[in-house]
Design a protein around this motif. Structure first.
Motif, PDB file in Angstrom:
ATOM      1  N   MET A  67       0.847  -1.182   0.000  1.00  0.00           N
ATOM      2  CA  MET A  67       0.000   0.000   0.000  1.00  0.00           C
ATOM      3  C   MET A  67       0.885   1.234   0.000  1.00  0.00           C
ATOM      4  O   MET A  67       1.923   1.255   0.637  1.00  0.00           O
ATOM      5  N   GLU A  68       0.401   2.232  -0.701  1.00  0.00           N
ATOM      6  CA  GLU A  68       1.236   3.404  -0.915  1.00  0.00           C
ATOM      7  C   GLU A  68       0.357   4.653  -1.019  1.00  0.00           C
ATOM      8  O   GLU A  68      -0.768   4.603  -1.493  1.00  0.00           O
ATOM      9  N   THR A  69       0.898   5.759  -0.574  1.00  0.00           N
ATOM     10  CA  THR A  69       0.242   7.054  -0.750  1.00  0.00           C
ATOM     11  C   THR A  69       1.092   7.882  -1.690  1.00  0.00           C
ATOM     12  O   THR A  69       2.309   7.972  -1.518  1.00  0.00           O
ATOM     13  N   THR A  70       0.460   8.452  -2.703  1.00  0.00           N
ATOM     14  CA  THR A  70       1.183   9.305  -3.644  1.00  0.00           C
ATOM     15  C   THR A  70       0.548  10.694  -3.656  1.00  0.00           C
ATOM     16  O   THR A  70      -0.665  10.830  -3.517  1.00  0.00           O
ATOM     17  N   ASN A  71       1.386  11.689  -3.797  1.00  0.00           N
ATOM     18  CA  ASN A  71       0.931  13.071  -3.923  1.00  0.00           C
ATOM     19  C   ASN A  71       1.381  13.593  -5.273  1.00  0.00           C
ATOM     20  O   ASN A  71       2.534  13.405  -5.654  1.00  0.00           O
ATOM     21  N   LYS A  72       0.471  14.236  -5.979  1.00  0.00           N
ATOM     22  CA  LYS A  72       0.799  14.805  -7.283  1.00  0.00           C
ATOM     23  C   LYS A  72       0.292  16.244  -7.332  1.00  0.00           C
ATOM     24  O   LYS A  72      -0.731  16.576  -6.739  1.00  0.00           O
ATOM     25  N   LYS A  73       1.033  17.073  -8.073  1.00  0.00           N
ATOM     26  CA  LYS A  73       0.609  18.446  -8.321  1.00  0.00           C
ATOM     27  C   LYS A  73       0.658  18.715  -9.810  1.00  0.00           C
ATOM     28  O   LYS A  73       1.528  18.204 -10.510  1.00  0.00           O
ATOM     29  N   VAL A  74      -0.299  19.514 -10.269  1.00  0.00           N
ATOM     30  CA  VAL A  74      -0.293  19.993 -11.646  1.00  0.00           C
ATOM     31  C   VAL A  74      -0.592  21.484 -11.641  1.00  0.00           C
ATOM     32  O   VAL A  74      -1.259  22.010 -10.731  1.00  0.00           O
ATOM     33  N   LEU A  75      -0.083  22.157 -12.637  1.00  0.00           N
ATOM     34  CA  LEU A  75      -0.373  23.577 -12.846  1.00  0.00           C
ATOM     35  C   LEU A  75      -1.341  23.657 -14.018  1.00  0.00           C
ATOM     36  O   LEU A  75      -1.043  23.144 -15.101  1.00  0.00           O
ATOM     37  N   ARG A  76      -2.520  24.240 -13.790  1.00  0.00           N
ATOM     38  CA  ARG A  76      -3.500  24.398 -14.867  1.00  0.00           C
ATOM     39  C   ARG A  76      -3.617  25.866 -15.241  1.00  0.00           C
ATOM     40  O   ARG A  76      -3.974  26.702 -14.410  1.00  0.00           O
ATOM     41  N   LEU A  77      -3.314  26.153 -16.501  1.00  0.00           N
ATOM     42  CA  LEU A  77      -3.411  27.507 -17.040  1.00  0.00           C
ATOM     43  C   LEU A  77      -4.634  27.568 -17.943  1.00  0.00           C
ATOM     44  O   LEU A  77      -4.762  26.757 -18.863  1.00  0.00           O
ATOM     45  N   ILE A 126      -3.114  22.368  -8.651  1.00  0.00           N
ATOM     46  CA  ILE A 126      -4.034  21.359  -8.140  1.00  0.00           C
ATOM     47  C   ILE A 126      -3.217  20.223  -7.537  1.00  0.00           C
ATOM     48  O   ILE A 126      -2.350  19.648  -8.194  1.00  0.00           O
ATOM     49  N   SER A 127      -3.497  19.909  -6.274  1.00  0.00           N
ATOM     50  CA  SER A 127      -2.815  18.821  -5.570  1.00  0.00           C
ATOM     51  C   SER A 127      -3.779  17.670  -5.375  1.00  0.00           C
ATOM     52  O   SER A 127      -4.930  17.881  -4.992  1.00  0.00           O
ATOM     53  N   THR A 128      -3.297  16.457  -5.620  1.00  0.00           N
ATOM     54  CA  THR A 128      -4.101  15.272  -5.355  1.00  0.00           C
ATOM     55  C   THR A 128      -3.291  14.288  -4.541  1.00  0.00           C
ATOM     56  O   THR A 128      -2.095  14.135  -4.742  1.00  0.00           O
ATOM     57  N   MET A 129      -3.967  13.649  -3.608  1.00  0.00           N
ATOM     58  CA  MET A 129      -3.338  12.606  -2.806  1.00  0.00           C
ATOM     59  C   MET A 129      -4.121  11.326  -3.048  1.00  0.00           C
ATOM     60  O   MET A 129      -5.347  11.311  -2.950  1.00  0.00           O
ATOM     61  N   THR A 130      -3.407  10.275  -3.401  1.00  0.00           N
ATOM     62  CA  THR A 130      -4.031   8.993  -3.670  1.00  0.00           C
ATOM     63  C   THR A 130      -3.510   7.969  -2.680  1.00  0.00           C
ATOM     64  O   THR A 130      -2.302   7.812  -2.519  1.00  0.00           O
ATOM     65  N   GLU A 131      -4.427   7.291  -2.022  1.00  0.00           N
ATOM     66  CA  GLU A 131      -4.053   6.216  -1.110  1.00  0.00           C
ATOM     67  C   GLU A 131      -4.443   4.889  -1.757  1.00  0.00           C
ATOM     68  O   GLU A 131      -5.624   4.629  -1.978  1.00  0.00           O
ATOM     69  N   ASP A 132      -3.449   4.088  -2.064  1.00  0.00           N
ATOM     70  CA  ASP A 132      -3.684   2.771  -2.629  1.00  0.00           C
ATOM     71  C   ASP A 132      -3.932   1.820  -1.460  1.00  0.00           C
ATOM     72  O   ASP A 132      -3.042   1.558  -0.658  1.00  0.00           O
TER      73      ASP A 132
END
Length: 79
Positions: free
Chosen positions: A1-11, A66-72
């Motif tokens: 099991m893993e937690t990942t954090n991702k960010k994107v810049l939306r223009l 935009i930040s997203t956190m995903t917990e597998d």
């Protein structure tokens, strides 16, 4: 099991047709400022860098990081 954090810049830009055209860029640089982003957006508009099916990009409409956190929660068994 893993937690990942991702960010994107939306223009987001307004097109000549009045439509919204957005570009999403992964992994924005930490500490990026509103002023820096707006300068790039102005350059994109001035130089007419991107072709849009709605016509030229004519103005800035929105900027979001935009930040997203995903917990597998499930790891399938290895066969």
């Amino acid at each position: 099991m893993e937690t990942t954090n991702k960010k994107v810049l939306r223009l987001s830009f307004a097109s000549a047709d009045g439509q919204t055209v957005s570009f999403t860029l992964p992994n924005p640089k930490a500490g990026l400022t509103k002023v820096e982003i707006e300068q790039v957006m102005d350059l994109v508009i001035t130089k007419d860098i991107f072709l849009s099916k709605y016509g030229p990009l004519v103005s800035k409409k929105d900027i979001k990081i935009i930040s997203t956190m995903t917990e597998d929660l499930y790891d399938p068994p290895v066969a």
